[in-house]
Design a protein around this motif. Structure first.
Motif, PDB file in Angstrom:
ATOM      1  N   TYR A  39       0.812  -0.917   0.043  1.00 11.92           N
ATOM      2  CA  TYR A  39       0.245  -0.488   0.445  1.00 11.92           C
ATOM      3  C   TYR A  39       0.899   1.503   0.153  1.00 11.92           C
ATOM      4  O   TYR A  39       0.264   2.274  -0.334  1.00 11.92           O
ATOM      5  CB  TYR A  39      -0.920  -0.179   1.027  1.00 11.92           C
ATOM      6  CG  TYR A  39      -1.712   1.346   1.532  1.00 11.92           C
ATOM      7  CD1 TYR A  39      -2.514   1.891  -0.029  1.00 11.92           C
ATOM      8  CD2 TYR A  39      -0.663   1.921   1.998  1.00 11.92           C
ATOM      9  CE1 TYR A  39      -3.407   2.468   0.234  1.00 11.92           C
ATOM     10  CE2 TYR A  39      -1.747   3.558   2.064  1.00 11.92           C
ATOM     11  CZ  TYR A  39      -2.886   4.001   1.718  1.00 11.92           C
ATOM     12  OH  TYR A  39      -3.857   5.320   1.057  1.00 11.92           O
ATOM     13  N   ASN A  40       1.738   1.491   0.908  1.00  9.23           N
ATOM     14  CA  ASN A  40       2.185   2.731   1.049  1.00  9.23           C
ATOM     15  C   ASN A  40       3.459   2.689  -0.561  1.00  9.23           C
ATOM     16  O   ASN A  40       3.662   4.098  -0.579  1.00  9.23           O
ATOM     17  CB  ASN A  40       3.851   2.982   2.119  1.00  9.23           C
ATOM     18  CG  ASN A  40       2.805   2.548   3.400  1.00  9.23           C
ATOM     19  OD1 ASN A  40       2.129   3.312   3.558  1.00  9.23           O
ATOM     20  ND2 ASN A  40       3.474   1.652   4.475  1.00  9.23           N
ATOM     21  N   SER A  42       2.599   1.992  -3.097  1.00  9.69           N
ATOM     22  CA  SER A  42       1.515   2.726  -4.199  1.00  9.69           C
ATOM     23  C   SER A  42       0.690   4.024  -4.057  1.00  9.69           C
ATOM     24  O   SER A  42       0.131   4.475  -4.906  1.00  9.69           O
ATOM     25  CB  SER A  42       0.954   1.485  -4.693  1.00  9.69           C
ATOM     26  OG  SER A  42      -0.500   0.845  -3.657  1.00  9.69           O
ATOM     27  N   SER A  43       0.877   4.008  -3.084  1.00  8.36           N
ATOM     28  CA  SER A  43      -0.196   5.193  -2.376  1.00  8.36           C
ATOM     29  C   SER A  43       0.778   6.386  -2.488  1.00  8.36           C
ATOM     30  O   SER A  43       2.186   6.622  -2.147  1.00  8.36           O
ATOM     31  CB  SER A  43      -0.250   5.357  -0.763  1.00  8.36           C
ATOM     32  OG  SER A  43       0.342   6.108   0.100  1.00  8.36           O
ATOM     33  N   ASN A  44       0.570   8.152  -3.118  1.00  3.48           N
ATOM     34  CA  ASN A  44       1.345   9.089  -3.344  1.00  3.48           C
ATOM     35  C   ASN A  44       0.967  10.028  -2.001  1.00  3.48           C
ATOM     36  O   ASN A  44       0.924  10.773  -2.063  1.00  3.48           O
ATOM     37  CB  ASN A  44       0.513   9.676  -4.471  1.00  3.48           C
ATOM     38  CG  ASN A  44      -0.664   9.855  -4.585  1.00  3.48           C
ATOM     39  OD1 ASN A  44      -1.705   9.550  -3.525  1.00  3.48           O
ATOM     40  ND2 ASN A  44      -1.163   9.680  -5.779  1.00  3.48           N
ATOM     41  N   ASP A  45       0.487   9.518  -0.769  1.00  9.66           N
ATOM     42  CA  ASP A  45      -0.063  10.244   0.862  1.00  9.66           C
ATOM     43  C   ASP A  45       2.284  10.229   0.683  1.00  9.66           C
ATOM     44  O   ASP A  45       2.952   9.397   0.815  1.00  9.66           O
ATOM     45  CB  ASP A  45      -0.078   9.592   1.530  1.00  9.66           C
ATOM     46  CG  ASP A  45      -0.619  10.293   2.659  1.00  9.66           C
ATOM     47  OD1 ASP A  45      -0.209  10.858   3.904  1.00  9.66           O
ATOM     48  OD2 ASP A  45      -1.849  10.224   2.716  1.00  9.66           O
ATOM     49  N   CYS A 103      -8.527  -1.792   5.124  1.00 12.14           N
ATOM     50  CA  CYS A 103      -7.863  -2.386   4.158  1.00 12.14           C
ATOM     51  C   CYS A 103      -8.527  -3.739   3.645  1.00 12.14           C
ATOM     52  O   CYS A 103      -8.037  -4.703   5.167  1.00 12.14           O
ATOM     53  CB  CYS A 103      -6.227  -3.129   3.712  1.00 12.14           C
ATOM     54  SG  CYS A 103      -5.538  -0.527   4.142  1.00 12.14           S
ATOM     55  N   CYS A 123      -8.005  -0.388  -0.847  1.00 17.54           N
ATOM     56  CA  CYS A 123      -8.115   0.109   1.062  1.00 17.54           C
ATOM     57  C   CYS A 123      -8.859   1.136   0.353  1.00 17.54           C
ATOM     58  O   CYS A 123      -8.847   1.868  -0.349  1.00 17.54           O
ATOM     59  CB  CYS A 123      -6.483   0.617   1.206  1.00 17.54           C
ATOM     60  SG  CYS A 123      -5.647   0.091   1.891  1.00 17.54           S
TER      61      CYS A 123
END
Length: 123
Positions: A39-40, A42-45, A103, A123
Motif C-alpha cells: 500500500y505504501n 503505491s500510495s501518493n501520501d 484495507c 484500501c
C-alpha cells in the motif's frame, strides 16, 4: 489406481479451504506488514501508514499460505522519503493529519521459494 497425496480425513486444515486464524499470529502480522508495504509503495501520501488493528484473518493452504486480512491502517508521523522502519513510526497525533483506512489484503507466501505475492490490496 490408488489416489495419493490426499490428507487424512481427520486433518484439521485441508488444502483449498480458508480457515480463521488468530490475528496475533506471527505469520498473520508478517503478512499484514507485506500488504502495508505494498500500500505504501503505491500510495501518493507523503506519510507512511502502518497497521493499527488486524480485524480479521483467514489462511488458506494453496502451494504455500494465502492470507486474507482485514486490517485498519493509520497514517504515521514518518515521511516516505525517510525510508523509516515502520516499527519506530508513531501514529499521527495532530488531528488534521490523522487518517485511518480499512484495507483488505490477500498475501500469498511461499516459504520454500521465499516469495511473497500480493494479488489484492484494497484500501
Amino acid at each position: 489406481c490408488p489416489v495419493t497425496n490426499v490428507p487424512p480425513p481427520h486433518s484439521a486444515i485441508r488444502p483449498g479451504s480458508p480457515v480463521p486464524v488468530n490475528t496475533n499470529n506471527p505469520g498473520v502480522r508478517k503478512a499484514a506488514r507485506f500488504g502495508i508495504y505494498r500500500y505504501n509503495n503505491s500510495s501518493n501520501d507523503l506519510f507512511l501508514f502502518k497497521e493499527s488493528q488486524i480485524k480479521k484473518a483467514m489462511v488458506q493452504i494453496v502451494r504455500g499460505l494465502k492470507y486474507m486480512l482485514h486490517v485498519e491502517i493509520k497514517r504515521t508521523v514518518c515521511e516516505k522519503r525517510d525510508h523509516s522502519s515502520l516499527d519506530s513510526c508513531h501514529f499521527q497525533r495532530e488531528k488534521n493529519l490523522q487518517r485511518m483506512l480499512r484495507c483488505y489484503f490477500e498475501v500469498w507466501i511461499t516459504p520454500w521459494t521465499h516469495t511473497v505475492h500480493i494479488p489484492v490490496a484494497h484500501c
